[in-house]
Design a protein around this motif. Structure first.
Motif, short mmCIF file in Angstrom:
data_model
loop_
_atom_site.label_atom_id
_atom_site.label_comp_id
_atom_site.label_asym_id
_atom_site.label_seq_id
_atom_site.Cartn_x
_atom_site.Cartn_y
_atom_site.Cartn_z
N LEU A 250 0.84 -1.20 0.00
CA LEU A 250 0.00 0.00 0.00
C LEU A 250 0.88 1.25 0.00
N THR A 251 0.84 1.99 -1.11
CA THR A 251 1.56 3.26 -1.24
C THR A 251 0.65 4.37 -0.74
N VAL A 252 1.16 5.23 0.14
CA VAL A 252 0.34 6.28 0.74
C VAL A 252 0.77 7.65 0.22
N PHE A 253 -0.21 8.40 -0.26
CA PHE A 253 -0.03 9.80 -0.64
C PHE A 253 -0.87 10.66 0.30
N ARG A 254 -0.53 11.91 0.41
CA ARG A 254 -1.30 12.83 1.24
C ARG A 254 -1.51 14.12 0.45
N CYS A 255 -2.65 14.77 0.71
CA CYS A 255 -2.90 16.05 0.05
C CYS A 255 -3.72 16.95 0.97
N PRO A 256 -3.63 18.27 0.78
CA PRO A 256 -4.33 19.23 1.64
C PRO A 256 -5.74 19.52 1.16
N ALA A 257 -6.52 18.46 0.93
CA ALA A 257 -7.85 18.63 0.34
C ALA A 257 -8.93 18.07 1.26
N GLY A 258 -10.17 18.40 0.92
CA GLY A 258 -11.31 17.81 1.60
C GLY A 258 -11.70 16.49 0.96
N HIS A 259 -13.00 16.14 1.03
CA HIS A 259 -13.45 14.82 0.62
C HIS A 259 -13.57 14.66 -0.89
N SER A 260 -13.34 15.73 -1.64
CA SER A 260 -13.46 15.64 -3.11
C SER A 260 -12.19 16.17 -3.78
N PRO A 261 -11.07 15.50 -3.60
CA PRO A 261 -9.84 15.96 -4.26
C PRO A 261 -9.93 15.90 -5.78
N HIS A 262 -10.87 15.10 -6.32
CA HIS A 262 -11.06 15.09 -7.76
C HIS A 262 -11.57 16.45 -8.26
N LEU A 263 -12.10 17.27 -7.34
CA LEU A 263 -12.55 18.62 -7.71
C LEU A 263 -11.61 19.71 -7.22
N THR A 264 -10.99 19.52 -6.07
CA THR A 264 -10.20 20.59 -5.46
C THR A 264 -8.69 20.39 -5.59
N TRP A 265 -8.26 19.21 -5.97
CA TRP A 265 -6.83 18.89 -6.12
C TRP A 265 -6.68 18.07 -7.39
N THR A 266 -7.37 18.50 -8.44
CA THR A 266 -7.54 17.69 -9.64
C THR A 266 -6.21 17.33 -10.30
N GLU A 267 -5.39 18.31 -10.58
CA GLU A 267 -4.14 18.04 -11.28
C GLU A 267 -3.20 17.21 -10.43
N GLY A 268 -3.20 17.46 -9.11
CA GLY A 268 -2.38 16.64 -8.23
C GLY A 268 -2.82 15.20 -8.24
N LEU A 269 -4.13 14.97 -8.24
CA LEU A 269 -4.67 13.61 -8.27
C LEU A 269 -4.33 12.93 -9.58
N VAL A 270 -4.46 13.65 -10.69
CA VAL A 270 -4.10 13.08 -11.99
C VAL A 270 -2.64 12.64 -11.99
N THR A 271 -1.78 13.50 -11.44
CA THR A 271 -0.35 13.17 -11.39
C THR A 271 -0.10 11.90 -10.59
N LYS A 272 -0.72 11.79 -9.43
CA LYS A 272 -0.50 10.61 -8.59
C LYS A 272 -1.07 9.36 -9.23
N VAL A 273 -2.21 9.47 -9.87
CA VAL A 273 -2.81 8.32 -10.55
C VAL A 273 -1.91 7.85 -11.68
N ARG A 274 -1.43 8.80 -12.46
CA ARG A 274 -0.57 8.41 -13.58
C ARG A 274 0.74 7.78 -13.07
N GLU A 275 1.35 8.40 -12.06
CA GLU A 275 2.59 7.87 -11.51
C GLU A 275 2.40 6.46 -10.96
N PHE A 276 1.31 6.26 -10.25
CA PHE A 276 1.06 4.95 -9.65
C PHE A 276 0.79 3.91 -10.72
N GLY A 277 -0.03 4.26 -11.72
CA GLY A 277 -0.31 3.33 -12.80
C GLY A 277 0.95 2.91 -13.54
#
Length: 282
Positions: A250-277
């Motif tokens: 289990l790889t753990v990432f952290r971000c300064p967002a609320g319950h919807s990082p897909h809306l408030t931390w969108t580019e950061g989430l895309v980056t982490k998803v791509r890196e992990f994939g």
């Protein structure tokens, strides 16, 4: 990041009360980076399946449908149909994203026969390469969402502050209370209210998890440190509980967002998803 087409696609398992609408900016951002993404409407939060009368003016006091409310097991059927098309018919590599309670469903559908490593050993292409949990519920095998989060001593039920049950109590539906605050903090007020209006209802989830994808697949978890719906202490506790199990990667990432990082931390989430994939594909 490269704009070339990624070597995997994403399937988003959305959370309770949700429709695919709040995930559309994230899907668009993934597409801009060459990542094909899907987010089907799951039955458990589909007003058309909840016997609420007119969906434009839902009546949450109505009795349950004759066959009961949809459960995560019904959500899994919808996801299985999509995964069959992507994997069995098209041979695609799939990264599951489980948001909030959708993490339960992502874990449930990541069965051995769809896992890429097992399919490769049999000479087949494509399959599930991993699960990315987005402030998700890491429910242990043998438990349901309800049994995991409720007191084990059968004392008074724990009702989250964002949850408002109606006429039939725990046997009926719950709608959301202050959805903009609990689900969409970090957005401006008007945008948060827009997405609040897309929230639907949920029932108590009693489907039991019987698939241990935690030990079978590489997994990632995004901890949302400003989360009002699923406080960070709960997230850290679930991560710690699974991480101590033998075989869990289990790889753990952290971000300064609320319950919807897909809306408030969108580019950061895309980056982490791509890196992990890319990491799990080697």
């Amino acid at each position: 990041m490269s704009l070339t087409e990624a070597s995997f696609v994403v399937v988003i398992c959305h959370g309770s009360y949700h429709t695919p609408e709040p995930y559309q900016p994230f899907i668009a951002a993934l597409k801009a980076q060459g990542i094909e993404a899907y987010c089907p409407q799951l039955p458990s939060s589909d007003l058309r399946r909840l016997n609420v009368g007119e969906t434009s003016k839902p009546d949450y006091d109505k009795d349950p449908p004759p066959n009961g409310y949809p459960q995560p097991a019904d959500d899994a059927e919808v996801l299985n149909e999509l995964l069959s098309q992507l994997i069995l018919e098209s041979g695609k590599n799939v990264l599951l994203i489980g948001h909030s309670s959708g993490a339960f469903t992502a874990t449930m559908v990541a069965v051995p026969e769809l896992q890429a490593k097992i399919r490769k050993a049999k000479g087949a292409s494509g399959g599930i390469i991993g699960i990315f949990y987005e402030c998700g519920f890491l429910v242990p095998v043998g438990e349901s969402v309800h049994s995991f989060f409720q007191p084990k001593d059968r004392s008074e039920p724990l009702i989250p502050p964002y949850c408002r049950f109606h006429k039939n109590g725990l046997s009926g539906l719950a709608s959301t209370n202050e959805g903009a605050k609990y689900f969409f903090n970090g957005l401006d007020e008007a945008t948060a209210k827009h997405y609040e209006a897309t929230l639907t209802a949920s029932q108590v989830f009693t489907t039991v998890l019987n698939n241990d994808a935690y030990t079978a697949l590489p997994c990632a978890y995004l901890v949302t440190e400003d989360d009002l719906a699923l406080p960070v202490a709960y997230q850290d506790g679930m991560v710690a509980m699974q991480s101590q199990r033998p075989g869990v990667d289990l790889t753990v990432f952290r971000c300064p967002a609320g319950h919807s990082p897909h809306l408030t931390w969108t580019e950061g989430l895309v980056t982490k998803v791509r890196e992990f994939g890319q990491k799990v594909l080697g």
